[in-house]
Design a protein around this motif. Structure first.
Motif, mmCIF file in Angstrom:
data_model
loop_
_atom_site.group_PDB
_atom_site.id
_atom_site.type_symbol
_atom_site.label_atom_id
_atom_site.label_comp_id
_atom_site.label_asym_id
_atom_site.label_seq_id
_atom_site.Cartn_x
_atom_site.Cartn_y
_atom_site.Cartn_z
ATOM 1 N N ASP A 26 0.895 -1.184 -0.052
ATOM 2 C CA ASP A 26 0.032 0.046 0.064
ATOM 3 C C ASP A 26 0.841 1.148 -0.017
ATOM 4 O O ASP A 26 1.776 1.310 0.660
ATOM 5 N N ASN A 27 0.272 2.379 -0.594
ATOM 6 C CA ASN A 27 0.830 3.598 -0.423
ATOM 7 C C ASN A 27 2.363 3.578 -1.039
ATOM 8 O O ASN A 27 3.250 4.194 -0.254
ATOM 9 N N ILE A 28 2.498 3.043 -2.279
ATOM 10 C CA ILE A 28 4.298 2.880 -2.737
ATOM 11 C C ILE A 28 4.607 4.359 -2.834
ATOM 12 O O ILE A 28 5.850 4.727 -2.509
ATOM 13 N N SER A 29 3.690 5.265 -3.364
ATOM 14 C CA SER A 29 4.351 6.764 -3.764
ATOM 15 C C SER A 29 4.832 7.344 -2.563
ATOM 16 O O SER A 29 5.327 8.402 -2.357
ATOM 17 N N ASP A 30 4.061 6.843 -1.404
ATOM 18 C CA ASP A 30 4.365 7.554 -0.119
ATOM 19 C C ASP A 30 5.790 7.275 0.555
ATOM 20 O O ASP A 30 6.393 7.726 1.553
ATOM 21 N N ILE A 31 6.174 5.984 -0.035
ATOM 22 C CA ILE A 31 7.404 5.575 0.588
ATOM 23 C C ILE A 31 8.629 5.807 -0.214
ATOM 24 O O ILE A 31 9.619 6.053 0.008
ATOM 25 N N ALA A 32 8.343 5.639 -1.828
ATOM 26 C CA ALA A 32 9.302 5.794 -2.758
ATOM 27 C C ALA A 32 8.972 7.075 -3.682
ATOM 28 O O ALA A 32 7.813 7.058 -4.064
#
Length: 459
Positions: free
Chosen positions: A210-216
């Motif tokens: 979930d929320n890949i764009s919040d991590i990378a």
């Protein structure tokens, strides 16, 4: 006191920007970046960018102290005896979690710096807990942990080459399919201070999280394509680089006295007065090397080499330092930094960075070979005497274990290391490195050609 890793506060939009991005470290805070690029708008340009970053970030003598590594695959094979070890580590991890002994977990890699090791363990605990909460099953969690332990054992030593001194943070480039396990492993590296750039040129990533764009930072370009990405071969890069430098030196040949006298790069310029040269001391700094308690235990000199606060000095000046206090002429306040951008112990060079300085840089000399008898000026802080100016001549040219050095007669002393050796046009021809205590004015400087190679991408 603790090390803080901030993830993705710096925006990177291309591999070229990633290459030029500095260490991003200052006063126990590291700005890490984690980028995933899906597809490419220009396949040929991407391949050239990969080749360029391989050459640029590979040190061409000994392995880079900061570390650079590129791979296209994370090895999934695990030896039977290693698997038993990892299962034992998994049981130990569960016990530590249950008993609240988080920092006592055993991992297959240890950072020499205790603050860095604490960050590593906290990052691993954070990641493993998130995976545990998401997957819910014991078997999936155990398999995931075994894979992580194995990758830590295989790849952390290749990437994190120096783990004693804070600020020596590495870079990693991955070219291949990014699945969930790869994604989480690279996230762990980024949380430990490694800057990571993943390129998935073949198809959309297979990350189930979930929320890949919040991590990378995710860069989506045109339709993915199949590329023949060259494998990273550090030894081959060093050999090819050495051949090119040898060919360049051979083609240049040895200049005759008549050619040197007729050289327009010399005759069209007017030599500066010693008073004008002395004013260039405003771009030479004194460096106090600080320990973990902020106490100064050594001093040296440095040279501003571009207008963005980059300071060139000797590796032996900064080695063992926890942070640095930089003093500029005519300023009462010191600049405190822990941002060691780059270093090379064999060439005895290091690059620091300070924030907020508006001083002009000293230009690095580009031109015909230097000659014996040429007049020079040295500026540094011998014995803590800030920005002392002395003059002399080039006495000769020496080689020490393949390192090209200038022998000069301008007086120096302890504390001059890292200072500037200038020609009469105010150009940097060397970094003052050493003197012979038993000899009178027998002094050495790393030559401008070695400096230019070291500063590639910064000047």
């Amino acid at each position: 006191m603790e090390l803080k890793i901030n993830l993705n506060r710096i925006k990177i939009e291309s591999l070229e920007e990633f290459e030029k991005y500095g260490a991003g470290y200052n006063n126990l805070e590291k700005e890490s970046v984690f980028i995933i690029q899906n597809g490419t708008n220009n396949a040929e340009k991407l391949i050239e960018a990969i080749k360029k970053i391989d050459i640029s970030l590979t040190d061409h003598g000994e392995p880079s102290r900061l570390g650079y590594y590129r791979t296209h695959l994370l090895d999934s094979f695990i030896e039977a005896e290693d698997r038993e070890l990892y299962l034992s580590m998994y049981d130990d991890w569960k016990k530590c979690i249950d008993e609240g002994l988080n920092l006592q977990i055993k991992l297959p890699f240890t950072f020499e710096n205790s603050l860095w090791d604490a960050v590593f363990k906290c990052a691993f605990l954070q990641l493993s807990k998130e995976y545990s909460d998401k997957m819910k099953t014991e078997m999936k969690l155990r398999n995931f942990m075994v894979i992580m332990f194995n990758w830590i054992k295989l790849y952390f030593p290749k990437v994190f080459l120096c783990t004693r001194t804070l600020s020596q943070f590495p870079k990693l480039v991955y070219v291949g399919i990014v699945r969930t396990n790869e994604f989480l492993f690279f996230r762990l590296m980024a949380l430990c201070g490694c800057d990571v750039f993943c390129i998935n040129p073949y198809k959309k990533s297979e990350i189930k999280w979930d929320n890949i764009s919040d991590i990378a930072q995710v860069i989506n370009e045109n339709e993915p394509v199949t590329l023949k990405i060259p494998e990273y071969d550090r030894e081959k890069i060093i050999q090819e680089y050495g051949k090119k430098e040898h060919q360049k030196e051979s083609s240049a040949g040895v200049s005759s006295s008549k050619e040197l006298l007729n050289d327009t790069s010399r005759t069209e310029q007017t030599a500066l007065s010693y008073e004008t040269l002395a004013n260039l001391a405003s771009s030479i700094v004194m460096i106090n090397v600080l320990n973990e308690n902020g106490e100064s235990f050594a001093t040296g000199s440095g040279v501003l080499v571009n207008d963005n606060g980059y300071i060139l000095t000797n590796y032996h000046v900064v080695a063992g330092g926890y942070s640095f206090a930089v003093r500029l002429e005519e300023e009462e306040d010191k600049y405190y930094t822990g941002e060691l951008v780059k270093c090379h112990s064999s060439n005895d060079l290091a690059l620091l960075r300070i924030q907020g300085s508006e001083r002009k840089a000293i230009p690095v000399y580009i031109g015909s070979p230097l000659v014996r008898g040429q007049q020079v000026v040295a500026i540094g802080s011998p014995l803590g005497l800030f920005n002392t100016v002395s003059d002399g001549i080039i006495a000769g040219f020496r080689k020490f274990e393949n390192l090209s050095m200038i022998q000069f007669t301008a007086p120096i002393s302890h504390g001059s290391s890292g200072g500037a050796l200038l020609n009469l046009f105010g150009q940097l021809i060397g970094i003052v490195t050493a003197g012979f205590d038993d000899g009178q004015n027998l002094n050495l400087a790393v030559d401008y050609e070695t400096v230019t190679k070291f500063l590639r991408g910064f000047i």
